[in-house]
Design a protein around this motif. Structure first.
Motif, mmCIF file in Angstrom:
data_model
loop_
_atom_site.group_PDB
_atom_site.id
_atom_site.type_symbol
_atom_site.label_atom_id
_atom_site.label_comp_id
_atom_site.label_asym_id
_atom_site.label_seq_id
_atom_site.Cartn_x
_atom_site.Cartn_y
_atom_site.Cartn_z
ATOM 1 N N ARG A 78 0.848 -1.211 0.000
ATOM 2 C CA ARG A 78 0.000 0.000 0.000
ATOM 3 C C ARG A 78 0.877 1.253 0.000
ATOM 4 O O ARG A 78 1.965 1.271 0.552
ATOM 5 C CB ARG A 78 -0.894 0.031 1.259
ATOM 6 N N GLU A 79 0.364 2.316 -0.600
ATOM 7 C CA GLU A 79 1.027 3.627 -0.587
ATOM 8 C C GLU A 79 0.894 4.219 0.803
ATOM 9 O O GLU A 79 -0.231 4.343 1.315
ATOM 10 C CB GLU A 79 0.321 4.581 -1.559
ATOM 11 N N ILE A 80 2.013 4.584 1.404
ATOM 12 C CA ILE A 80 1.952 5.182 2.737
ATOM 13 C C ILE A 80 2.764 6.467 2.779
ATOM 14 O O ILE A 80 3.602 6.721 1.910
ATOM 15 C CB ILE A 80 2.471 4.213 3.825
ATOM 16 N N ALA A 81 2.485 7.262 3.804
ATOM 17 C CA ALA A 81 3.249 8.496 4.007
ATOM 18 C C ALA A 81 3.659 8.569 5.463
ATOM 19 O O ALA A 81 2.986 8.033 6.340
ATOM 20 C CB ALA A 81 2.385 9.698 3.652
ATOM 21 N N TRP A 82 4.786 9.198 5.715
ATOM 22 C CA TRP A 82 5.234 9.452 7.082
ATOM 23 C C TRP A 82 5.825 10.836 7.110
ATOM 24 O O TRP A 82 5.848 11.528 6.058
ATOM 25 C CB TRP A 82 6.218 8.369 7.560
ATOM 26 N N SER B 121 7.217 9.490 1.466
ATOM 27 C CA SER B 121 6.148 8.555 1.124
ATOM 28 C C SER B 121 6.732 7.435 0.276
ATOM 29 O O SER B 121 7.848 7.544 -0.248
ATOM 30 C CB SER B 121 5.023 9.268 0.373
ATOM 31 N N HIS C 50 0.920 6.714 7.663
ATOM 32 C CA HIS C 50 -0.488 6.845 7.281
ATOM 33 C C HIS C 50 -0.687 6.284 5.902
ATOM 34 O O HIS C 50 0.193 6.415 5.045
ATOM 35 C CB HIS C 50 -0.906 8.324 7.270
ATOM 36 N N ASN D 232 -1.862 6.431 2.242
ATOM 37 C CA ASN D 232 -2.177 7.461 1.251
ATOM 38 C C ASN D 232 -3.400 6.978 0.497
ATOM 39 O O ASN D 232 -3.312 6.031 -0.271
ATOM 40 C CB ASN D 232 -1.012 7.627 0.271
#
Ligand code: BTN
Length: 243
Positions: A202-206, A210, A240, A242
């Motif tokens: 999954r695409e995530i961001a911190w 990202s 989180h 995205n």
């Protein structure tokens, strides 16, 4: 290690983690469990708070002692145990884990884990908040779309989640599943955690960027592939999805 003996239950307290820490500092044995119907200063990760209506969630803190090099993957072992306890209490559900240790059901947060350790003194407090019978409207407005309880899973009905023995049953289920997982072999913890990984692919961001989540390494760090194709390891913090 056996959990749940001795056990202390409070109708109301500030935080079961705070109570368990005091007991650990005073020399309480490993396996001691503190629970409460209600907390007025529940603690969450990253300095956040944790709230739940009285009796609606399992508020549980266990002392792990001795704490040693066998427990390097404790932050991964505990959410596996929480998943298994939840699945025993509400048969038919399948829980997943959002790195590092949020427990998700249907892409919503069912339970949170806060581990507070004092390695130099050889103990840790394993804090778990597991939403049991909280209805959607009972969550604060900002959590209504992202939180869930076992009763709200609308599967086999509320079953053993209702009634005076519900918290006790939930507590016992978690005692048993923690017993299975806190001292488990690292390879078994990693395999079970990877099977429940909610973020993989999954695409995530911190805070710092990202990328696409690619599982955990052998030390429990999150592996992320950045848009430039670089493999990064995240050791702490919050990520989180995205959407
Ligand atoms: C999180 O931020 O997701 C972790 C929440 C952990 C909450 C539980 S409730 C029982 C125990 N006592 C606390 O004060 N916190 C943990």
């Amino acid at each position: 290690m056996t959990f749940g003996s001795p056990r202390r239950h409070f109708r109301l307290t500030d935080s079961t983690n705070a109570r368990a820490r005091e007991l650990a500092e005073a020399g309480a044995p490993g396996g001691t469990v503190v629970t409460a119907d209600e907390q007025i200063a529940g603690r969450g990760r990253q300095g956040r708070g944790w709230t739940a209506p009285p009796g609606g969630a399992l508020l549980y803190s266990a002392i792990l002692r001795p704490l040693d090099e066998r427990h390097l993957l404790l932050p991964l072992a505990v959410p596996i145990a929480v998943c298994e306890a939840a699945e025993e209490l509400q048969p038919g559900i399948e829980c997943r884990i959002k790195w590092p240790n949020d427990v998700w059901l249907d892409s919503r947060k069912l339970a949170g884990v806060l581990i507070e350790a004092k390695p130099q003194d050889g103990w840790a407090v394993i804090g778990v908040g597991l939403n049991l019978t909280i209805e959607r409207e009972e969550f604060p407005p900002e959590l209504r779309e992202t939180a869930i309880s076992l009763a709200a899973a609308h599967l086999a009905g509320r079953g053993s989640l209702d009634g005076p023995g519900a918290l006790e049953a939930a507590s016992r289920a978690l005692d048993s599943s923690l017993e299975r997982w806190v001292d488990a072999a690292e390879k078994d913890i990693l395999a079970a955690w990877r099977q429940r990984d909610a973020l993989r692919g999954r695409e995530i961001a911190w805070e710092g960027g990202s990328g696409v989540a690619d599982g955990v390494d052998g030390r429990g760090r999150l592996v992320v592939v950045s848009s430039a194709g670089e493999r990064l390891l995240l050791g702490a913090g919050e990520v989180h999805l995205n959407l």
